[in-house]
Design a protein around this motif. Structure first.
Motif, short mmCIF file in Angstrom:
data_model
loop_
_atom_site.label_atom_id
_atom_site.label_comp_id
_atom_site.label_asym_id
_atom_site.label_seq_id
_atom_site.Cartn_x
_atom_site.Cartn_y
_atom_site.Cartn_z
N GLU A 116 0.82 -1.21 0.00
CA GLU A 116 0.00 0.00 0.00
C GLU A 116 0.86 1.26 0.00
O GLU A 116 0.54 2.23 -0.68
CB GLU A 116 -0.92 -0.01 1.22
CG GLU A 116 -2.00 1.05 1.17
CD GLU A 116 -3.04 0.85 2.25
OE1 GLU A 116 -3.85 1.77 2.41
OE2 GLU A 116 -3.05 -0.20 2.91
N ARG A 117 1.94 1.23 0.74
CA ARG A 117 2.77 2.42 0.88
C ARG A 117 3.70 2.67 -0.30
O ARG A 117 4.12 3.79 -0.53
CB ARG A 117 3.58 2.33 2.16
CG ARG A 117 2.68 2.28 3.39
CD ARG A 117 3.48 2.11 4.63
NE ARG A 117 3.79 3.44 5.13
CZ ARG A 117 4.68 3.69 6.05
NH1 ARG A 117 5.39 2.72 6.57
NH2 ARG A 117 4.88 4.91 6.47
N MET A 118 4.07 1.61 -1.03
CA MET A 118 5.01 1.73 -2.15
C MET A 118 4.49 1.02 -3.40
O MET A 118 5.11 0.08 -3.90
CB MET A 118 6.36 1.17 -1.75
CG MET A 118 7.00 1.92 -0.59
SD MET A 118 8.57 1.21 -0.09
CE MET A 118 8.02 -0.06 1.04
N PRO A 119 3.35 1.47 -3.94
CA PRO A 119 2.77 0.77 -5.10
C PRO A 119 3.63 0.85 -6.36
O PRO A 119 3.49 0.02 -7.24
CB PRO A 119 1.42 1.48 -5.29
CG PRO A 119 1.61 2.82 -4.67
CD PRO A 119 2.56 2.62 -3.53
N ASP A 120 4.54 1.82 -6.43
CA ASP A 120 5.41 1.91 -7.60
C ASP A 120 6.49 0.84 -7.58
O ASP A 120 7.01 0.45 -8.63
CB ASP A 120 6.06 3.29 -7.69
CG ASP A 120 5.03 4.39 -7.96
OD1 ASP A 120 3.94 4.07 -8.51
OD2 ASP A 120 5.31 5.55 -7.62
N LEU A 121 6.86 0.37 -6.38
CA LEU A 121 7.87 -0.69 -6.26
C LEU A 121 7.24 -2.07 -6.35
O LEU A 121 7.86 -3.00 -6.86
CB LEU A 121 8.62 -0.57 -4.94
CG LEU A 121 9.53 0.63 -4.77
CD1 LEU A 121 10.20 0.60 -3.41
CD2 LEU A 121 10.57 0.68 -5.87
N PHE A 122 6.05 -2.23 -5.82
CA PHE A 122 5.36 -3.51 -5.78
C PHE A 122 4.19 -3.45 -6.76
O PHE A 122 3.11 -2.98 -6.43
CB PHE A 122 4.87 -3.82 -4.36
CG PHE A 122 5.99 -3.98 -3.38
CD1 PHE A 122 6.61 -5.21 -3.21
CD2 PHE A 122 6.45 -2.90 -2.63
CE1 PHE A 122 7.66 -5.37 -2.31
CE2 PHE A 122 7.48 -3.05 -1.73
CZ PHE A 122 8.10 -4.27 -1.57
#
Length: 184
Positions: free
Chosen positions: A15-21
């Motif tokens: 949720e906090r890092m949708p660009d990485l995951f």
């Protein structure tokens, strides 16, 4: 990202890092691995670049995931047995998980991982787990009295586990802080 002593993938990472995951595996020529975790109370897979993640010993092996905080403390019995752990999930090589889950095993054959999953759901293993489990937390220390088992690959027969030194804490439970890795 902020560097911390605990290098595992946090439960809130999706949720906090949708660009990485990412939900879909990017087609950019970079190697990716799948991470299993929860997002908005749903179990999901996400893709992350493999160079962003420290390697762990069971990443490229079959393994079993169990929710780290699941079930209840209590007696196994009738008429209503306490739910000690949630349902184990056999995962294929190349899949890691967030710290929402613990991993058990690092084996080469799916059948061995299925035998591990069956063993941890047995009344025997759940009883021994229940000795130390007094909360929903199902972390590594709670498994101390559950003996290691050897599940050889069989030829069409049900594998018969062989106990291996039940007097020491289990080293097959692969989620340890000493791994210094993000995926355990």
């Amino acid at each position: 990202m902020k560097k911390t002593a605990d290098r595992r993938v946090a439960p809130s990472a999706f949720e906090r890092m949708p660009d990485l995951f990412t939900e879909d595996k990017p087609d950019d020529g970079v190697e990716y691995i799948r991470i299993f975790g929860n997002l908005k109370n749903q179990r999901v897979y996400r893709w992350v670049r493999s160079d962003y993640v420290d390697p762990v010993m069971n990443l490229q092996k079959y393994k079993v995931f169990i929710s780290k905080a699941d079930g209840a403390a209590g007696q196994i019995g009738k008429p209503i047995p306490a739910r000690i752990i949630g349902k184990p999930m056999v995962m294929e090589p190349g899949v890691g998980c967030t710290e929402t889950y613990i991993t058990i095993g690092a084996v080469d054959a799916r059948g061995e991982a299925e035998a591990i999953a069956k063993y941890v759901m047995s009344r025997f293993a759940r009883t021994l787990l229940g000795v130390l489990k007094v909360t929903q937390n199902c972390a590594k220390p709670m498994w101390r009295y559950v003996p290691l088992q050897d599940f050889p690959i069989s030829t069409g027969q049900n594998p018969s586990p062989k106990s291996t030194n039940s007097s020491t804490p289990s080293t097959a439970w692969t989620r340890t802080r000493s791994n210094s890795s993000k995926l355990t």
